[in-house]
Design a protein around this motif. Structure first.
Motif, PDB file in Angstrom:
ATOM      1  N   ASP A  26       0.803  -1.217   0.000  1.00 57.04           N
ATOM      2  CA  ASP A  26       0.000   0.000   0.000  1.00 57.04           C
ATOM      3  C   ASP A  26       0.837   1.270   0.000  1.00 57.04           C
ATOM      4  O   ASP A  26       0.335   2.332  -0.312  1.00 57.04           O
ATOM      5  CB  ASP A  26      -0.994   0.006   1.160  1.00 57.04           C
ATOM      6  N   TYR A  27       2.118   1.175   0.312  1.00 55.42           N
ATOM      7  CA  TYR A  27       2.972   2.357   0.272  1.00 55.42           C
ATOM      8  C   TYR A  27       3.517   2.643  -1.129  1.00 55.42           C
ATOM      9  O   TYR A  27       4.141   3.672  -1.360  1.00 55.42           O
ATOM     10  CB  TYR A  27       4.136   2.238   1.264  1.00 55.42           C
ATOM     11  N   GLU A  28       3.271   1.746  -2.084  1.00 51.63           N
ATOM     12  CA  GLU A  28       3.837   1.909  -3.427  1.00 51.63           C
ATOM     13  C   GLU A  28       3.393   3.217  -4.088  1.00 51.63           C
ATOM     14  O   GLU A  28       4.189   3.889  -4.735  1.00 51.63           O
ATOM     15  CB  GLU A  28       3.477   0.732  -4.316  1.00 51.63           C
ATOM     16  N   LYS A  29       2.132   3.584  -3.919  1.00 44.02           N
ATOM     17  CA  LYS A  29       1.618   4.837  -4.490  1.00 44.02           C
ATOM     18  C   LYS A  29       2.457   6.019  -3.999  1.00 44.02           C
ATOM     19  O   LYS A  29       2.861   6.872  -4.780  1.00 44.02           O
ATOM     20  CB  LYS A  29       0.154   5.020  -4.086  1.00 44.02           C
ATOM     21  N   TYR A  30       2.732   6.043  -2.708  1.00 49.50           N
ATOM     22  CA  TYR A  30       3.488   7.156  -2.144  1.00 49.50           C
ATOM     23  C   TYR A  30       4.971   7.053  -2.470  1.00 49.50           C
ATOM     24  O   TYR A  30       5.666   8.059  -2.543  1.00 49.50           O
ATOM     25  CB  TYR A  30       3.209   7.243  -0.640  1.00 49.50           C
ATOM     26  N   GLY A  31       5.465   5.853  -2.700  1.00 46.18           N
ATOM     27  CA  GLY A  31       6.833   5.687  -3.172  1.00 46.18           C
ATOM     28  C   GLY A  31       7.014   6.286  -4.557  1.00 46.18           C
ATOM     29  O   GLY A  31       8.025   6.918  -4.858  1.00 46.18           O
ATOM     30  N   TYR A  50      14.404   3.066  -4.289  1.00 43.63           N
ATOM     31  CA  TYR A  50      14.428   3.677  -2.970  1.00 43.63           C
ATOM     32  C   TYR A  50      14.355   2.580  -1.933  1.00 43.63           C
ATOM     33  O   TYR A  50      14.034   1.437  -2.231  1.00 43.63           O
ATOM     34  CB  TYR A  50      13.257   4.647  -2.786  1.00 43.63           C
ATOM     35  N   GLN A  51      14.668   2.955  -0.705  1.00 40.53           N
ATOM     36  CA  GLN A  51      14.520   2.018   0.405  1.00 40.53           C
ATOM     37  C   GLN A  51      13.337   2.495   1.240  1.00 40.53           C
ATOM     38  O   GLN A  51      13.266   3.665   1.617  1.00 40.53           O
ATOM     39  CB  GLN A  51      15.773   2.001   1.258  1.00 40.53           C
ATOM     40  N   TYR A  52      12.411   1.606   1.484  1.00 48.40           N
ATOM     41  CA  TYR A  52      11.260   1.933   2.318  1.00 48.40           C
ATOM     42  C   TYR A  52      11.699   1.851   3.771  1.00 48.40           C
ATOM     43  O   TYR A  52      12.198   0.826   4.224  1.00 48.40           O
ATOM     44  CB  TYR A  52      10.115   0.954   2.034  1.00 48.40           C
ATOM     45  N   LEU A  53      11.546   2.951   4.497  1.00 47.52           N
ATOM     46  CA  LEU A  53      12.003   3.016   5.882  1.00 47.52           C
ATOM     47  C   LEU A  53      10.956   2.570   6.891  1.00 47.52           C
ATOM     48  O   LEU A  53      11.274   2.378   8.053  1.00 47.52           O
ATOM     49  CB  LEU A  53      12.449   4.447   6.215  1.00 47.52           C
ATOM     50  N   GLY A  54       9.736   2.421   6.443  1.00 52.70           N
ATOM     51  CA  GLY A  54       8.693   1.957   7.341  1.00 52.70           C
ATOM     52  C   GLY A  54       7.597   2.984   7.534  1.00 52.70           C
ATOM     53  O   GLY A  54       7.603   4.056   6.942  1.00 52.70           O
ATOM     54  N   ARG A  55       6.661   2.619   8.373  1.00 52.30           N
ATOM     55  CA  ARG A  55       5.472   3.438   8.604  1.00 52.30           C
ATOM     56  C   ARG A  55       5.366   3.761  10.082  1.00 52.30           C
ATOM     57  O   ARG A  55       5.551   2.914  10.942  1.00 52.30           O
ATOM     58  CB  ARG A  55       4.231   2.679   8.152  1.00 52.30           C
ATOM     59  N   LYS A  56       5.026   5.036  10.352  1.00 59.24           N
ATOM     60  CA  LYS A  56       4.740   5.477  11.714  1.00 59.24           C
ATOM     61  C   LYS A  56       3.260   5.803  11.808  1.00 59.24           C
ATOM     62  O   LYS A  56       2.725   6.511  10.965  1.00 59.24           O
ATOM     63  CB  LYS A  56       5.528   6.746  12.054  1.00 59.24           C
ATOM     64  N   LYS A  57       2.624   5.299  12.845  1.00 58.74           N
ATOM     65  CA  LYS A  57       1.229   5.651  13.090  1.00 58.74           C
ATOM     66  C   LYS A  57       1.233   6.967  13.837  1.00 58.74           C
ATOM     67  O   LYS A  57       1.915   7.120  14.834  1.00 58.74           O
ATOM     68  CB  LYS A  57       0.541   4.561  13.906  1.00 58.74           C
ATOM     69  N   LEU A  58       0.472   7.929  13.346  1.00 62.86           N
ATOM     70  CA  LEU A  58       0.432   9.236  13.971  1.00 62.86           C
ATOM     71  C   LEU A  58      -0.815   9.344  14.851  1.00 62.86           C
ATOM     72  O   LEU A  58      -0.840   8.830  15.938  1.00 62.86           O
ATOM     73  CB  LEU A  58       0.479  10.332  12.903  1.00 62.86           C
ATOM     74  N   MET A  59      -1.843   9.971  14.360  1.00 61.89           N
ATOM     75  CA  MET A  59      -3.071  10.073  15.142  1.00 61.89           C
ATOM     76  C   MET A  59      -4.256   9.659  14.284  1.00 61.89           C
ATOM     77  O   MET A  59      -4.209   9.783  13.067  1.00 61.89           O
ATOM     78  CB  MET A  59      -3.261  11.501  15.649  1.00 61.89           C
ATOM     79  N   VAL A  63      -0.991   8.214   8.982  1.00 64.51           N
ATOM     80  CA  VAL A  63       0.294   7.524   9.069  1.00 64.51           C
ATOM     81  C   VAL A  63       1.329   8.296   8.268  1.00 64.51           C
ATOM     82  O   VAL A  63       0.993   9.161   7.450  1.00 64.51           O
ATOM     83  CB  VAL A  63       0.201   6.067   8.550  1.00 64.51           C
ATOM     84  N   GLU A  64       2.595   7.974   8.500  1.00 65.64           N
ATOM     85  CA  GLU A  64       3.684   8.598   7.747  1.00 65.64           C
ATOM     86  C   GLU A  64       4.604   7.490   7.240  1.00 65.64           C
ATOM     87  O   GLU A  64       5.126   6.701   8.026  1.00 65.64           O
ATOM     88  CB  GLU A  64       4.452   9.558   8.647  1.00 65.64           C
ATOM     89  N   ASP A  65       4.763   7.418   5.924  1.00 70.97           N
ATOM     90  CA  ASP A  65       5.678   6.466   5.304  1.00 70.97           C
ATOM     91  C   ASP A  65       6.978   7.192   4.981  1.00 70.97           C
ATOM     92  O   ASP A  65       6.961   8.312   4.460  1.00 70.97           O
ATOM     93  CB  ASP A  65       5.085   5.892   4.016  1.00 70.97           C
ATOM     94  N   GLY A  66       8.117   6.547   5.276  1.00 67.87           N
ATOM     95  CA  GLY A  66       9.426   7.143   5.011  1.00 67.87           C
ATOM     96  C   GLY A  66      10.162   6.383   3.921  1.00 67.87           C
ATOM     97  O   GLY A  66      10.056   5.159   3.810  1.00 67.87           O
ATOM     98  N   PHE A  67      10.910   7.144   3.114  1.00 69.78           N
ATOM     99  CA  PHE A  67      11.678   6.583   1.999  1.00 69.78           C
ATOM    100  C   PHE A  67      13.073   7.198   2.008  1.00 69.78           C
ATOM    101  O   PHE A  67      13.234   8.386   2.288  1.00 69.78           O
ATOM    102  CB  PHE A  67      10.995   6.892   0.665  1.00 69.78           C
ATOM    103  N   LEU A  68      14.077   6.396   1.685  1.00 68.30           N
ATOM    104  CA  LEU A  68      15.458   6.862   1.612  1.00 68.30           C
ATOM    105  C   LEU A  68      15.973   6.707   0.189  1.00 68.30           C
ATOM    106  O   LEU A  68      15.841   5.636  -0.413  1.00 68.30           O
ATOM    107  CB  LEU A  68      16.353   6.056   2.569  1.00 68.30           C
ATOM    108  N   PHE A  69      16.547   7.787  -0.335  1.00 66.11           N
ATOM    109  CA  PHE A  69      17.135   7.788  -1.671  1.00 66.11           C
ATOM    110  C   PHE A  69      18.609   8.117  -1.568  1.00 66.11           C
ATOM    111  O   PHE A  69      19.007   8.949  -0.755  1.00 66.11           O
ATOM    112  CB  PHE A  69      16.464   8.861  -2.552  1.00 66.11           C
ATOM    113  N   ASN A  70      19.420   7.485  -2.395  1.00 66.15           N
ATOM    114  CA  ASN A  70      20.833   7.818  -2.535  1.00 66.15           C
ATOM    115  C   ASN A  70      20.999   8.437  -3.910  1.00 66.15           C
ATOM    116  O   ASN A  70      20.823   7.755  -4.913  1.00 66.15           O
ATOM    117  CB  ASN A  70      21.715   6.575  -2.411  1.00 66.15           C
TER     118      ASN A  70
END
Length: 104
Positions: A26-31, A50-59, A63-70
């Motif tokens: 489900d994070y692919e769209k945001y990736g 990219y590397q998917y860093l995971g998901r944080k549940k907020l309120m 949620v917040e999905d994180g991605f790392l790019f080099n």
């Protein structure tokens, strides 16, 4: 032995007929959105992974999905994080931040 082969055959038929379909994460769209943003910020650089860093549940349902790019900028390697905040209830993006990681 025949029972095992029958089960394997049934599973193969289900995969081929599409009954059991592999779902995209489900994070692919945001990736894909994150890739487009990094490409815009670093034009001329090939950005395909990219590397998917995971998901944080907020309120609530946020949620917040994180991605790392080099990426490379002016011949120098740069790590870039993209954080995408979105709602699980309506599947809409709420906020996007891009940050270069320094000091590495």
């Amino acid at each position: 032995m025949k029972k095992i082969l029958s089960i394997l055959f049934a599973v193969m038929i289900l995969f081929q007929s599409g009954v059991i379909a592999a779902e995209k994460p489900d994070y692919e769209k945001y990736g894909q959105i994150a890739i487009a943003v990094v490409k815009a910020d670093y034009p001329g650089e090939a950005v395909t992974e990219y590397q998917y860093l995971g998901r944080k549940k907020l309120m609530n349902d946020q949620v917040e999905d994180g991605f790392l790019f080099n990426v490379t900028e002016n011949g120098k390697k740069v790590d870039v994080t993209v954080k995408v905040r979105h709602s699980l209830a309506n599947n809409k993006m709420l906020n996007l931040t891009v940050e270069e990681i320094t000091g590495q």
